[in-house]
Design a protein around this motif. Structure first.
Motif, PDB file in Angstrom:
ATOM      1  N   VAL A  46       0.837  -1.200   0.000  1.00 55.49           N
ATOM      2  CA  VAL A  46       0.000   0.000   0.000  1.00 55.49           C
ATOM      3  C   VAL A  46       0.874   1.254   0.000  1.00 55.49           C
ATOM      4  O   VAL A  46       0.579   2.222  -0.705  1.00 55.49           O
ATOM      5  N   LYS A  47       1.980   1.233   0.740  1.00 53.61           N
ATOM      6  CA  LYS A  47       2.915   2.373   0.742  1.00 53.61           C
ATOM      7  C   LYS A  47       3.497   2.591  -0.648  1.00 53.61           C
ATOM      8  O   LYS A  47       3.605   3.722  -1.113  1.00 53.61           O
ATOM      9  N   GLU A  48       3.890   1.502  -1.315  1.00 52.11           N
ATOM     10  CA  GLU A  48       4.455   1.604  -2.662  1.00 52.11           C
ATOM     11  C   GLU A  48       3.425   2.185  -3.632  1.00 52.11           C
ATOM     12  O   GLU A  48       3.737   3.070  -4.425  1.00 52.11           O
ATOM     13  N   ILE A  49       2.197   1.711  -3.559  1.00 46.34           N
ATOM     14  CA  ILE A  49       1.134   2.210  -4.441  1.00 46.34           C
ATOM     15  C   ILE A  49       0.876   3.684  -4.174  1.00 46.34           C
ATOM     16  O   ILE A  49       0.722   4.481  -5.105  1.00 46.34           O
ATOM     17  N   SER A  50       0.839   4.066  -2.912  1.00 45.35           N
ATOM     18  CA  SER A  50       0.627   5.478  -2.562  1.00 45.35           C
ATOM     19  C   SER A  50       1.745   6.355  -3.110  1.00 45.35           C
ATOM     20  O   SER A  50       1.499   7.435  -3.647  1.00 45.35           O
ATOM     21  N   PHE A  51       2.983   5.881  -2.973  1.00 48.03           N
ATOM     22  CA  PHE A  51       4.136   6.630  -3.483  1.00 48.03           C
ATOM     23  C   PHE A  51       4.051   6.784  -4.998  1.00 48.03           C
ATOM     24  O   PHE A  51       4.190   7.879  -5.534  1.00 48.03           O
ATOM     25  N   LEU A  52       3.818   5.685  -5.704  1.00 46.26           N
ATOM     26  CA  LEU A  52       3.759   5.730  -7.170  1.00 46.26           C
ATOM     27  C   LEU A  52       2.585   6.576  -7.651  1.00 46.26           C
ATOM     28  O   LEU A  52       2.685   7.264  -8.667  1.00 46.26           O
ATOM     29  N   GLY A  53       1.472   6.533  -6.936  1.00 40.85           N
ATOM     30  CA  GLY A  53       0.315   7.338  -7.308  1.00 40.85           C
ATOM     31  C   GLY A  53       0.571   8.828  -7.200  1.00 40.85           C
ATOM     32  O   GLY A  53      -0.023   9.632  -7.919  1.00 40.85           O
ATOM     33  N   ALA A  54       1.491   9.211  -6.315  1.00 44.64           N
ATOM     34  CA  ALA A  54       1.797  10.632  -6.114  1.00 44.64           C
ATOM     35  C   ALA A  54       2.918  11.128  -7.024  1.00 44.64           C
ATOM     36  O   ALA A  54       3.145  12.326  -7.131  1.00 44.64           O
ATOM     37  N   CYS A  55       3.622  10.225  -7.687  1.00 43.67           N
ATOM     38  CA  CYS A  55       4.763  10.600  -8.523  1.00 43.67           C
ATOM     39  C   CYS A  55       4.334  11.035  -9.916  1.00 43.67           C
ATOM     40  O   CYS A  55       3.404  10.490 -10.489  1.00 43.67           O
ATOM     41  N   ASN A  56       5.055  12.014 -10.433  1.00 47.60           N
ATOM     42  CA  ASN A  56       4.836  12.458 -11.807  1.00 47.60           C
ATOM     43  C   ASN A  56       6.199  12.806 -12.399  1.00 47.60           C
ATOM     44  O   ASN A  56       6.613  13.949 -12.399  1.00 47.60           O
ATOM     45  N   HIS A  57       6.898  11.768 -12.857  1.00 57.12           N
ATOM     46  CA  HIS A  57       8.236  11.948 -13.399  1.00 57.12           C
ATOM     47  C   HIS A  57       8.419  10.990 -14.565  1.00 57.12           C
ATOM     48  O   HIS A  57       7.906   9.871 -14.545  1.00 57.12           O
ATOM     49  N   ASP A  58       9.156  11.409 -15.585  1.00 54.68           N
ATOM     50  CA  ASP A  58       9.348  10.582 -16.778  1.00 54.68           C
ATOM     51  C   ASP A  58      10.057   9.253 -16.494  1.00 54.68           C
ATOM     52  O   ASP A  58       9.897   8.306 -17.244  1.00 54.68           O
ATOM     53  N   ASN A  59      10.846   9.185 -15.429  1.00 56.17           N
ATOM     54  CA  ASN A  59      11.606   7.970 -15.130  1.00 56.17           C
ATOM     55  C   ASN A  59      10.902   7.041 -14.139  1.00 56.17           C
ATOM     56  O   ASN A  59      11.480   6.056 -13.705  1.00 56.17           O
ATOM     57  N   ILE A  60       9.684   7.373 -13.758  1.00 59.98           N
ATOM     58  CA  ILE A  60       8.922   6.558 -12.818  1.00 59.98           C
ATOM     59  C   ILE A  60       7.604   6.173 -13.477  1.00 59.98           C
ATOM     60  O   ILE A  60       6.922   7.018 -14.055  1.00 59.98           O
ATOM     61  N   VAL A  61       7.263   4.894 -13.408  1.00 55.41           N
ATOM     62  CA  VAL A  61       6.002   4.456 -14.010  1.00 55.41           C
ATOM     63  C   VAL A  61       4.834   5.186 -13.365  1.00 55.41           C
ATOM     64  O   VAL A  61       4.884   5.545 -12.196  1.00 55.41           O
ATOM     65  N   ARG A  62       3.800   5.398 -14.132  1.00 52.96           N
ATOM     66  CA  ARG A  62       2.625   6.097 -13.626  1.00 52.96           C
ATOM     67  C   ARG A  62       1.554   5.087 -13.222  1.00 52.96           C
ATOM     68  O   ARG A  62       1.103   4.281 -14.026  1.00 52.96           O
ATOM     69  N   TYR A  63       1.172   5.147 -11.975  1.00 51.68           N
ATOM     70  CA  TYR A  63       0.144   4.273 -11.429  1.00 51.68           C
ATOM     71  C   TYR A  63      -1.191   4.569 -12.102  1.00 51.68           C
ATOM     72  O   TYR A  63      -1.567   5.717 -12.293  1.00 51.68           O
ATOM     73  N   TYR A  64      -1.903   3.525 -12.478  1.00 50.82           N
ATOM     74  CA  TYR A  64      -3.216   3.674 -13.112  1.00 50.82           C
ATOM     75  C   TYR A  64      -4.312   3.305 -12.115  1.00 50.82           C
ATOM     76  O   TYR A  64      -5.127   4.123 -11.760  1.00 50.82           O
ATOM     77  N   ASP A  65      -4.341   2.083 -11.653  1.00 49.54           N
ATOM     78  CA  ASP A  65      -5.262   1.641 -10.623  1.00 49.54           C
ATOM     79  C   ASP A  65      -4.887   0.240 -10.165  1.00 49.54           C
ATOM     80  O   ASP A  65      -3.902  -0.324 -10.637  1.00 49.54           O
ATOM     81  N   SER A  66      -5.666  -0.300  -9.257  1.00 52.23           N
ATOM     82  CA  SER A  66      -5.412  -1.656  -8.793  1.00 52.23           C
ATOM     83  C   SER A  66      -6.740  -2.326  -8.440  1.00 52.23           C
ATOM     84  O   SER A  66      -7.731  -1.653  -8.187  1.00 52.23           O
ATOM     85  N   PHE A  67      -6.717  -3.656  -8.460  1.00 47.31           N
ATOM     86  CA  PHE A  67      -7.924  -4.404  -8.129  1.00 47.31           C
ATOM     87  C   PHE A  67      -7.536  -5.803  -7.661  1.00 47.31           C
ATOM     88  O   PHE A  67      -6.438  -6.286  -7.945  1.00 47.31           O
ATOM     89  N   LEU A  68      -8.432  -6.428  -6.910  1.00 50.76           N
ATOM     90  CA  LEU A  68      -8.210  -7.791  -6.444  1.00 50.76           C
ATOM     91  C   LEU A  68      -8.830  -8.764  -7.435  1.00 50.76           C
ATOM     92  O   LEU A  68      -9.944  -8.561  -7.914  1.00 50.76           O
ATOM     93  N   LYS A  69      -8.077  -9.801  -7.747  1.00 55.70           N
ATOM     94  CA  LYS A  69      -8.557 -10.888  -8.598  1.00 55.70           C
ATOM     95  C   LYS A  69      -8.264 -12.171  -7.834  1.00 55.70           C
ATOM     96  O   LYS A  69      -7.115 -12.603  -7.758  1.00 55.70           O
ATOM     97  N   GLU A  70      -9.297 -12.719  -7.213  1.00 56.67           N
ATOM     98  CA  GLU A  70      -9.166 -13.852  -6.301  1.00 56.67           C
ATOM     99  C   GLU A  70      -8.230 -13.462  -5.167  1.00 56.67           C
ATOM    100  O   GLU A  70      -8.504 -12.523  -4.454  1.00 56.67           O
TER     101      GLU A  70
END
Length: 80
Positions: A46-70
């Motif tokens: 959850v910390k990693e997702i929160s960090f990536l969701g707040a980042c806006n840099h060309d060298n960091i992937v941009r978080y889109y969303d997440s979901f549970l599958k089973e």
């Protein structure tokens, strides 16, 4: 629904795949995390997702969303 095309890498929380949306053809990166194998719970994930969701840099992937599958957490990123 997604078609997993290839493994892009593996890390301590799971593997990352190059994937394609079967309906739209849009390509994304998906990190698949087995929630049953996380010793300390999902707190660090959850910390990693929160960090990536707040980042806006060309060298960091941009978080889109997440979901549970089973028992897996699928985290989608914009594919660059």
């Amino acid at each position: 629904s997604y078609e997993l095309l290839e493994t892009m890498g593996k890390g301590s929380y799971g593997a990352v795949y190059h994937a394609k949306d079967k309906k739209t053809g849009k390509e994304v990166a998906i990190k698949i995390i087995d929630t049953t194998e996380q010793e300390g719970g999902l707190e660090e994930v959850v910390k990693e997702i929160s960090f990536l969701g707040a980042c806006n840099h060309d060298n960091i992937v941009r978080y889109y969303d997440s979901f549970l599958k089973e028992k897996e957490l699928w985290v989608r990123f914009h594919f660059v």
